[in-house]
Design a protein around this motif. Sequence first.
Motif, PDB file in Angstrom:
ATOM      1  N   PRO A 101      69.839  72.457  38.475  1.00 33.17           N
ATOM      2  CA  PRO A 101      70.024  73.499  39.319  1.00 33.17           C
ATOM      3  C   PRO A 101      68.465  73.818  40.119  1.00 33.17           C
ATOM      4  CG  PRO A 101      70.778  73.922  37.157  1.00 33.17           C
ATOM      5  CD  PRO A 101      70.063  72.437  37.283  1.00 33.17           C
ATOM      6  N   LEU A 102      68.841  74.256  41.508  1.00 30.19           N
ATOM      7  CA  LEU A 102      67.594  74.409  42.428  1.00 30.19           C
ATOM      8  C   LEU A 102      67.456  75.924  42.046  1.00 30.19           C
ATOM      9  CD1 LEU A 102      66.756  73.364  45.844  1.00 30.19           C
ATOM     10  CD2 LEU A 102      66.556  75.664  45.144  1.00 30.19           C
ATOM     11  N   GLU A 103      66.064  76.206  41.529  1.00 33.98           N
ATOM     12  CA  GLU A 103      65.765  77.706  41.246  1.00 33.98           C
ATOM     13  C   GLU A 103      64.466  78.006  42.135  1.00 33.98           C
ATOM     14  OE1 GLU A 103      65.229  78.053  37.275  1.00 33.98           O
ATOM     15  OE2 GLU A 103      67.282  77.636  36.642  1.00 33.98           O
ATOM     16  N   TYR A 104      64.617  79.192  42.517  1.00 32.96           N
ATOM     17  CA  TYR A 104      63.052  79.684  43.091  1.00 32.96           C
ATOM     18  C   TYR A 104      62.879  81.354  42.684  1.00 32.96           C
ATOM     19  CZ  TYR A 104      66.473  81.582  46.613  1.00 32.96           C
ATOM     20  OH  TYR A 104      67.674  82.339  47.257  1.00 32.96           O
ATOM     21  N   GLU A 105      61.856  81.618  43.044  1.00 37.25           N
ATOM     22  CA  GLU A 105      61.409  83.126  42.821  1.00 37.25           C
ATOM     23  C   GLU A 105      61.835  83.997  43.978  1.00 37.25           C
ATOM     24  OE1 GLU A 105      60.592  84.943  40.251  1.00 37.25           O
ATOM     25  OE2 GLU A 105      60.205  82.922  38.882  1.00 37.25           O
ATOM     26  N   HIS A 106      62.342  85.283  43.782  1.00 39.75           N
ATOM     27  CA  HIS A 106      62.500  86.240  44.755  1.00 39.75           C
ATOM     28  C   HIS A 106      62.074  87.468  44.442  1.00 39.75           C
ATOM     29  CE1 HIS A 106      64.767  88.249  48.206  1.00 39.75           C
ATOM     30  NE2 HIS A 106      64.963  89.244  47.329  1.00 39.75           N
ATOM     31  N   THR A 107      61.214  88.203  45.342  1.00 39.16           N
ATOM     32  CA  THR A 107      60.661  89.407  45.054  1.00 39.16           C
ATOM     33  C   THR A 107      61.538  90.391  45.729  1.00 39.16           C
ATOM     34  OG1 THR A 107      58.471  88.511  44.736  1.00 39.16           O
ATOM     35  CG2 THR A 107      58.694  90.835  45.220  1.00 39.16           C
ATOM     36  N   LEU A 108      62.122  91.451  45.028  1.00 42.39           N
ATOM     37  CA  LEU A 108      62.855  92.475  45.406  1.00 42.39           C
ATOM     38  C   LEU A 108      62.021  93.508  46.383  1.00 42.39           C
ATOM     39  CD1 LEU A 108      65.452  93.108  42.425  1.00 42.39           C
ATOM     40  CD2 LEU A 108      65.607  91.771  44.581  1.00 42.39           C
ATOM     41  N   PRO A 119      73.772  77.791  44.161  1.00 44.92           N
ATOM     42  CA  PRO A 119      75.148  77.270  43.632  1.00 44.92           C
ATOM     43  C   PRO A 119      75.464  76.089  44.648  1.00 44.92           C
ATOM     44  CG  PRO A 119      75.707  79.108  44.762  1.00 44.92           C
ATOM     45  CD  PRO A 119      74.226  79.031  44.730  1.00 44.92           C
ATOM     46  N   THR A 120      74.723  75.902  45.675  1.00 39.88           N
ATOM     47  CA  THR A 120      75.325  74.809  46.683  1.00 39.88           C
ATOM     48  C   THR A 120      73.822  73.788  46.947  1.00 39.88           C
ATOM     49  OG1 THR A 120      74.143  76.134  48.413  1.00 39.88           O
ATOM     50  CG2 THR A 120      76.879  76.296  47.838  1.00 39.88           C
ATOM     51  N   ARG A 121      72.975  73.761  46.088  1.00 40.49           N
ATOM     52  CA  ARG A 121      71.757  73.047  46.127  1.00 40.49           C
ATOM     53  C   ARG A 121      71.359  72.410  44.910  1.00 40.49           C
ATOM     54  NH1 ARG A 121      67.098  75.862  49.387  1.00 40.49           N
ATOM     55  NH2 ARG A 121      68.429  77.675  48.383  1.00 40.49           N
ATOM     56  N   TRP A 122      70.999  71.005  44.786  1.00 44.16           N
ATOM     57  CA  TRP A 122      70.507  70.592  43.380  1.00 44.16           C
ATOM     58  C   TRP A 122      69.612  69.656  43.749  1.00 44.16           C
ATOM     59  CZ3 TRP A 122      75.370  70.403  45.614  1.00 44.16           C
ATOM     60  CH2 TRP A 122      76.468  71.448  44.894  1.00 44.16           C
ATOM     61  N   VAL A 123      68.644  69.755  42.487  1.00 42.15           N
ATOM     62  CA  VAL A 123      67.387  68.943  42.739  1.00 42.15           C
ATOM     63  C   VAL A 123      67.899  67.599  41.758  1.00 42.15           C
ATOM     64  CG1 VAL A 123      64.979  68.600  41.818  1.00 42.15           C
ATOM     65  CG2 VAL A 123      65.785  70.856  42.468  1.00 42.15           C
ATOM     66  N   VAL A 124      67.273  66.499  42.363  1.00 41.00           N
ATOM     67  CA  VAL A 124      67.947  65.183  41.633  1.00 41.00           C
ATOM     68  C   VAL A 124      66.367  64.742  40.772  1.00 41.00           C
ATOM     69  CG1 VAL A 124      68.581  62.628  41.954  1.00 41.00           C
ATOM     70  CG2 VAL A 124      68.935  64.374  43.722  1.00 41.00           C
TER      71      VAL A 124
END
Length: 251
Positions: A101-108, A119-124
């Motif tokens: 899964p590709l994950e990243y930080e988001h600041t509210l 859900p539509t991008r993945w790290v190889v």
Amino acid sequence: MTQSFDVDSFIRSRKQTRAVSDLLKAQAADYLATLSPLVRPQPLFGEYLQGAPRGSGRETQHHFKEFRTLFDKHAGARPFNLMNELEVPLNIINSTPELYPLEYEHTLDNGTRVRVTSPTRWVVGYSSFELSRFRQVVGDPNRSGSELHRFVVHYLMLFHCFSRAGGLGRLFKGLRFPVGFQCLDDFGDLPFCVISSPVSSTLPSDPVIRHSTEISGSRSFEELISDAEIEAMRDGLREQLSEALAAASAG
């Protein structure tokens, strides 16, 4: 996406996103498995790789020289700060590619940080070298230097093999799952190979994310796939053929 928080519609959107994402990931994984022989490191590195047969001397030397330059550039930089050098032959434990899964930080808007999953991008990555474990090792002040070294070597090896596989990018693009390279949170300038799907996903408004995380008690969130995104999918080949027909008719 900017909308008020409605529990029923949000739950429905989450279920739809999960169903579509599972299908897309299965398709991407199938393509990756089929094309994986094109990115095996053994033919490129030959005797520079432990257990690999001897290859073309000049070519394998060229690949190893490029890889050593790549390793020297990233391994000693933050956040890895590795001091140990490459040992020859390279020990690549597993060269079977896998999707993570590709994950990243988001600041509210209220300053809360949320870990977002696409859900539509993945790290190889390579099997047995999970991206989540890599992130844990990087963030651990008492980490094992040898384990960190193995992770850095394996992800750089995969990047090298993908970036040197001529025509592979066109193949994946033709299959509607384009391949790209990007940096990820927590890993400095280390380049990662990312496969995207033909459908994009987006974040809803910050209030929706905030309500969801408050209800779940979790600081994690997943992007959502809307019906409109699926309906707006474009077929590149069809468009090219239509342009060719139009040009032929005009001529």
